[in-house]
Design a protein around this motif. Structure first.
Motif, short mmCIF file in Angstrom:
data_model
loop_
_atom_site.label_atom_id
_atom_site.label_comp_id
_atom_site.label_asym_id
_atom_site.label_seq_id
_atom_site.Cartn_x
_atom_site.Cartn_y
_atom_site.Cartn_z
N TRP A 1 -13.35 -25.19 -26.89
CA TRP A 1 -14.72 -25.30 -26.37
C TRP A 1 -15.33 -26.62 -26.82
CZ3 TRP A 1 -16.84 -22.46 -22.71
CH2 TRP A 1 -18.20 -22.63 -22.44
N ASN A 2 -15.76 -27.42 -25.84
CA ASN A 2 -16.42 -28.69 -26.13
C ASN A 2 -17.91 -28.42 -26.31
OD1 ASN A 2 -17.80 -31.22 -25.86
ND2 ASN A 2 -15.99 -32.09 -24.87
N VAL A 3 -18.41 -28.51 -27.53
CA VAL A 3 -19.80 -28.18 -27.81
C VAL A 3 -20.76 -29.21 -27.23
CG1 VAL A 3 -19.27 -26.88 -29.90
CG2 VAL A 3 -19.68 -29.35 -30.07
N PHE A 4 -20.28 -30.44 -27.03
CA PHE A 4 -21.16 -31.48 -26.49
C PHE A 4 -21.36 -31.29 -24.98
CE2 PHE A 4 -19.05 -33.38 -30.20
CZ PHE A 4 -20.18 -33.67 -30.97
N GLU A 5 -20.29 -30.94 -24.27
CA GLU A 5 -20.38 -30.73 -22.82
C GLU A 5 -20.69 -29.27 -22.48
OE1 GLU A 5 -20.18 -33.08 -20.53
OE2 GLU A 5 -19.60 -34.75 -21.82
N ASP A 6 -20.64 -28.37 -23.51
CA ASP A 6 -20.89 -26.94 -23.34
C ASP A 6 -19.96 -26.34 -22.27
OD1 ASP A 6 -22.12 -24.53 -23.97
OD2 ASP A 6 -23.63 -24.75 -22.39
N CYS A 7 -18.66 -26.61 -22.43
CA CYS A 7 -17.70 -26.07 -21.47
C CYS A 7 -16.33 -25.98 -22.13
CB CYS A 7 -17.62 -26.94 -20.21
SG CYS A 7 -16.97 -28.60 -20.52
N GLU A 8 -15.47 -25.16 -21.55
CA GLU A 8 -14.10 -25.06 -22.04
C GLU A 8 -13.30 -26.26 -21.52
OE1 GLU A 8 -10.76 -21.63 -22.50
OE2 GLU A 8 -11.45 -22.00 -20.46
N VAL A 9 -12.45 -26.79 -22.39
CA VAL A 9 -11.59 -27.91 -22.04
C VAL A 9 -10.15 -27.48 -22.20
CG1 VAL A 9 -10.86 -30.25 -22.66
CG2 VAL A 9 -13.29 -29.64 -22.72
N ILE A 10 -9.35 -27.78 -21.18
CA ILE A 10 -7.90 -27.57 -21.29
C ILE A 10 -7.25 -28.93 -21.18
CG2 ILE A 10 -5.88 -26.56 -20.18
CD1 ILE A 10 -7.57 -24.14 -19.53
N GLN A 11 -6.44 -29.27 -22.17
CA GLN A 11 -5.92 -30.62 -22.30
C GLN A 11 -4.42 -30.58 -22.55
OE1 GLN A 11 -8.07 -32.96 -25.14
NE2 GLN A 11 -6.56 -34.60 -25.22
N THR A 12 -3.71 -31.54 -21.96
CA THR A 12 -2.28 -31.69 -22.25
C THR A 12 -2.07 -32.92 -23.13
OG1 THR A 12 -1.88 -32.99 -20.25
CG2 THR A 12 -1.62 -30.60 -20.08
N TYR A 13 -0.90 -33.00 -23.73
CA TYR A 13 -0.65 -34.04 -24.73
C TYR A 13 0.71 -34.69 -24.52
CZ TYR A 13 -4.38 -31.39 -26.98
OH TYR A 13 -5.56 -30.73 -27.24
N GLY A 14 0.81 -35.93 -24.96
CA GLY A 14 2.07 -36.65 -24.91
C GLY A 14 2.46 -37.13 -26.29
N GLY A 15 3.77 -37.22 -26.51
CA GLY A 15 4.25 -37.77 -27.78
C GLY A 15 3.78 -36.98 -28.98
N LYS A 16 3.26 -37.70 -29.96
CA LYS A 16 2.84 -37.08 -31.22
C LYS A 16 1.31 -36.94 -31.31
CE LYS A 16 6.88 -38.75 -33.76
NZ LYS A 16 7.37 -39.54 -34.91
#
Length: 294
Positions: free
Chosen positions: A155-170
């Motif tokens: 949950w992004n408290v600044f944008e007041d919304c759920e965030v789903i994020q993908t990642y690369g590497g480390k």
């Protein structure tokens, strides 16, 4: 990374045209009274755009300034000569481009087509948008799945919304895994589910077309920036979106549609172009611009 442009490109008409357009655009923005929501002048760094290609001149080409990195609330909070800002944004641009390029159509015709490619079940639309773009842009299905399997939610408290994020590497990961059990298997199943629901996009899966699509959308935006500057209308591009004075909406939406039609000439019967119109504090509004033949 930033590489040197070739001598051939630096001497090309395309390069000179881009430099002229961006110089004239910067001059117009600098002479306009553009203020942030707190009444301060918009920083000059937000108005100074450069065009960035990825790997070679056939990939990317999008326009960047520090304004692009600002939150949407900030961007929609600016004013032009005291006039509120609005945003015109192509609706589902890259899926639309793929349908045009592969099938010469602007809509899906399969059973599950609901008009929104990113409207898949179980997760927020923003998550599906990220995953589906990964599916198109990865070099192989396996690579797409290995990126999708990294997804976390928080949950992004600044944008007041759920965030789903993908990642690369480390990259350091935040939040809880979206696919906690057998993540690679779950990600591969997600890709198969997308293809089942949207079979017209199967030829675009794992074709690494992101660079070509970004080149198309940036070429469209360059046309719009040039014409808007000639007309004295300040616009602030954010990839395939433009922030504009609200009074300029009818002019700019037609300009965007015409530029879309011009750049994609020969890839199907382009009679309508879909966009989203946003102003601060109001619901997003769908816009369809119907075009006459050239």
């Amino acid at each position: 990374s930033v590489g040197e442009l070739t001598k051939g490109y630096l001497n090309s008409t395309s390069y000179q045209e881009t430099i002229t357009i961006l110089t004239n655009h910067f001059n117009l923005l600098s002479q306009s009274s553009i203020q942030t929501e707190d009444g301060n002048p918009l920083p000059q760094g937000h108005m100074f755009y450069v065009r960035k290609f990825k790997e070679d001149l056939d990939k990317g080409g999008r326009f960047y300034s520090s304004f692009v990195n600002q939150p949407k609330e900030y961007r929609l909070g600016i004013t032009f000569d005291g006039e509120p800002a609005g945003s015109l944004d192509f609706s589902q641009l890259h899926p639309t481009l793929l349908l045009r390029l592969i099938h010469q159509k602007d809509k899906e015709t399969n059973l599950f087509a609901m008009g929104d490619v990113y409207a898949m079940p179980d997760l927020p639309r923003s998550a599906h948008k990220e995953f589906i773009n990964i599916i198109f842009n990865a070099e192989t299905k396996e690579k797409a799945a290995r990126r999708i399997m990294t997804a976390t939610r928080y949950w992004n408290v600044f944008e007041d919304c759920e965030v789903i994020q993908t990642y690369g590497g480390k990259q350091i990961r935040t939040g809880e895994p979206v696919f906690p059990e057998t993540p690679l298997k779950a990600a591969l199943k997600y890709i198969d589910s997308f293809i089942f629901r949207h079979p017209m996009f199967e030829p675009a899966v794992s074709t690494a077309q992101w660079g070509s699509l970004q080149l198309i959308d940036s070429t469209i935006i360059q046309h719009v920036v040039r014409i808007a500057t000639d007309l004295g209308i300040p616009v602030l591009p954010v990839h395939d979106e433009v922030i504009i004075p609200v009074s300029a909406k009818p002019t700019i939406e037609l300009m965007l549609a015409r530029a879309f039609q011009h750049v994609l000439k020969g890839t199907g019967d382009i009679r309508s172009v879909r966009m989203d119109w946003s102003v601060k504090g109001k619901e997003k509004e769908a816009v369809v611009v119907v075009l006459e033949d050239d």
